[in-house]
Design a protein around this motif. Structure first.
Motif, PDB file in Angstrom:
ATOM      1  N   UNK A  10      -5.905   9.646   0.142  1.00 23.88           N
ATOM      2  CA  UNK A  10      -5.231   8.900  -0.675  1.00 23.88           C
ATOM      3  C   UNK A  10      -4.544   9.664  -1.464  1.00 23.88           C
ATOM      4  N   UNK A  11      -5.113  10.994  -1.400  1.00 23.24           N
ATOM      5  CA  UNK A  11      -3.932  12.093  -1.827  1.00 23.24           C
ATOM      6  C   UNK A  11      -2.397  12.292  -0.618  1.00 23.24           C
ATOM      7  N   UNK A  12      -2.930  12.405  -0.067  1.00 18.46           N
ATOM      8  CA  UNK A  12      -1.401  12.065   1.248  1.00 18.46           C
ATOM      9  C   UNK A  12      -0.660  11.143   1.085  1.00 18.46           C
ATOM     10  N   UNK A  13      -1.525   9.401   0.648  1.00 22.50           N
ATOM     11  CA  UNK A  13      -0.861   8.845   0.291  1.00 22.50           C
ATOM     12  C   UNK A  13       0.613   8.955  -1.121  1.00 22.50           C
ATOM     13  N   UNK A  14      -0.686   9.490  -1.878  1.00 24.78           N
ATOM     14  CA  UNK A  14       0.241   9.257  -3.328  1.00 24.78           C
ATOM     15  C   UNK A  14       1.081  10.691  -2.797  1.00 24.78           C
ATOM     16  N   UNK A  15       1.055  11.125  -2.484  1.00 25.92           N
ATOM     17  CA  UNK A  15       1.726  12.925  -1.518  1.00 25.92           C
ATOM     18  C   UNK A  15       3.698  11.783  -1.417  1.00 25.92           C
ATOM     19  N   UNK A  16       2.960  10.963  -0.295  1.00 25.12           N
ATOM     20  CA  UNK A  16       4.757  10.350   0.414  1.00 25.12           C
ATOM     21  C   UNK A  16       4.881   9.579  -0.540  1.00 25.12           C
ATOM     22  N   UNK A  17       4.201   8.919  -1.114  1.00 21.55           N
ATOM     23  CA  UNK A  17       4.930   7.325  -1.708  1.00 21.55           C
ATOM     24  C   UNK A  17       5.889   9.070  -3.396  1.00 21.55           C
ATOM     25  N   UNK A  18       5.316   9.813  -3.539  1.00 20.80           N
ATOM     26  CA  UNK A  18       6.440  10.385  -4.034  1.00 20.80           C
ATOM     27  C   UNK A  18       7.502  10.852  -3.313  1.00 20.80           C
ATOM     28  N   UNK A  19       7.537  11.563  -2.115  1.00 21.04           N
ATOM     29  CA  UNK A  19       8.450  11.970  -1.573  1.00 21.04           C
ATOM     30  C   UNK A  19       9.579  11.081  -1.265  1.00 21.04           C
ATOM     31  N   UNK A  20       9.144   9.833  -1.456  1.00 24.35           N
ATOM     32  CA  UNK A  20      10.443   8.658  -1.647  1.00 24.35           C
ATOM     33  C   UNK A  20      11.760   8.347  -2.655  1.00 24.35           C
ATOM     34  N   UNK A  21      11.015   8.905  -2.989  1.00 21.02           N
ATOM     35  CA  UNK A  21      12.239   9.486  -5.163  1.00 21.02           C
ATOM     36  C   UNK A  21      12.561  10.754  -5.337  1.00 21.02           C
ATOM     37  N   UNK A  22      11.603  11.920  -4.145  1.00 19.22           N
ATOM     38  CA  UNK A  22      12.297  13.101  -4.784  1.00 19.22           C
ATOM     39  C   UNK A  22      12.789  13.906  -3.600  1.00 19.22           C
ATOM     40  N   UNK A  23      12.885  13.195  -2.153  1.00 17.67           N
ATOM     41  CA  UNK A  23      13.301  13.907  -0.850  1.00 17.67           C
ATOM     42  C   UNK A  23      14.834  13.931  -0.753  1.00 17.67           C
ATOM     43  N   UNK A  24      15.219  14.381   0.789  1.00 17.26           N
ATOM     44  CA  UNK A  24      16.521  13.385   1.090  1.00 17.26           C
ATOM     45  C   UNK A  24      15.899  13.478   3.022  1.00 17.26           C
ATOM     46  N   UNK A  25      17.191  12.689   2.910  1.00 15.78           N
ATOM     47  CA  UNK A  25      16.623  12.450   4.874  1.00 15.78           C
ATOM     48  C   UNK A  25      17.851  13.629   5.744  1.00 15.78           C
ATOM     49  N   UNK A  26      16.597  13.236   6.565  1.00 14.46           N
ATOM     50  CA  UNK A  26      15.258  12.838   7.055  1.00 14.46           C
ATOM     51  C   UNK A  26      14.274  14.207   6.320  1.00 14.46           C
ATOM     52  N   UNK A  27      13.329  13.498   5.993  1.00 16.21           N
ATOM     53  CA  UNK A  27      12.245  14.199   5.898  1.00 16.21           C
ATOM     54  C   UNK A  27      11.902  14.190   6.585  1.00 16.21           C
ATOM     55  N   UNK A  28      11.303  15.232   7.786  1.00 12.37           N
ATOM     56  CA  UNK A  28       9.847  15.696   9.114  1.00 12.37           C
ATOM     57  C   UNK A  28       8.936  14.700   8.397  1.00 12.37           C
ATOM     58  N   UNK A  29       8.611  15.662   7.520  1.00 15.25           N
ATOM     59  CA  UNK A  29       6.786  15.272   7.046  1.00 15.25           C
ATOM     60  C   UNK A  29       6.530  14.393   6.868  1.00 15.25           C
ATOM     61  N   UNK A  30       7.510  13.501   5.776  1.00 15.65           N
ATOM     62  CA  UNK A  30       7.815  11.594   6.396  1.00 15.65           C
ATOM     63  C   UNK A  30       7.289  10.925   8.056  1.00 15.65           C
ATOM     64  N   UNK A  31       8.631  11.505   8.012  1.00 19.70           N
ATOM     65  CA  UNK A  31       8.392  11.166   9.685  1.00 19.70           C
ATOM     66  C   UNK A  31       7.185  11.473  10.522  1.00 19.70           C
ATOM     67  N   UNK A  32       6.550  12.342  10.542  1.00 17.83           N
ATOM     68  CA  UNK A  32       5.755  12.770  11.117  1.00 17.83           C
ATOM     69  C   UNK A  32       4.121  12.199  10.189  1.00 17.83           C
TER      70      UNK A  32
END
Length: 180
Positions: free
Chosen positions: A95-117
């Motif tokens: 649930x924490x990994x889920x929240x962190x991944x959700x946050x990155x959608x609005x705070x990261x930039x393409x390509x986010x290798x962590x989200x891809x992994x």
């Protein structure tokens, strides 16, 4: 809410967080205070939230990552984003990994290798779905399509996979350098 009220609220939260985990007040009883401080973008609370990202209790980590990620502005290449990416990869609580991944959608930039992994390899479907939605957002997929995909994912009519992600980009005519 004035400065003094926010200071008092932050001190109450710090006191609650210092109590040993087994004796703490349930987070649900103080979640509103955390949210109020974050929504007010109360800068002195940032270090409090950052410290809680390493808490032993998953609910404090989850609440802190969402407080930071959805309310404060930070660089996609900075310390806060790096810490949130690390949580996507290593936090023991899905649930924490889920929240962190959700946050990155609005705070990261393409390509986010962590989200891809996370999309490719996280063992939890919940986390893969969050990474999928965040990657769609980062890739510039229209909100209407992202919303539709989230609905299909929620209904179990769609799978959050790297192949499906690439298919959606192609269908939307989005041409990005897509790492494999």
């Amino acid at each position: 809410m004035n400065e003094r009220q926010m200071q008092v609220m932050l001190e109450e939260l710090k006191s609650a967080a210092r109590v040993p985990a087994e004796e703490r007040i349930p987070l649900i009883e103080i979640w509103g205070k955390m949210h109020d401080l974050a929504e007010a973008k109360y800068d002195p609370a940032i270090s409090f939230f950052l410290n809680l990202l390493d808490d032993t209790e998953w609910d404090w980590r989850q609440e802190s990552v969402t407080s930071l990620g959805f309310h404060y502005d930070f660089s996609p290449d900075g310390e806060i984003a790096d810490k949130i990416r690390q949580m996507v990869l290593t936090d023991p609580a899905p649930i924490v990994r889920n929240a962190a991944a959700s946050v990155l959608g609005g705070r990261s930039k393409w390509p986010d290798q962590v989200l891809i992994a996370a999309l490719k390899f996280d063992p939890e479907e919940l986390v893969r779905k969050a990474a999928f939605a965040s990657l769609l957002e980062l890739a510039g997929v229209p909100y209407k399509t992202v919303n539709k995909m989230n609905k299909l994912l929620g209904e179990g009519k769609q799978q959050a996979t790297w192949e499906e992600f690439k298919r959606i980009l192609s269908a939307e005519g989005i041409k990005l350098e897509i790492p494999d």
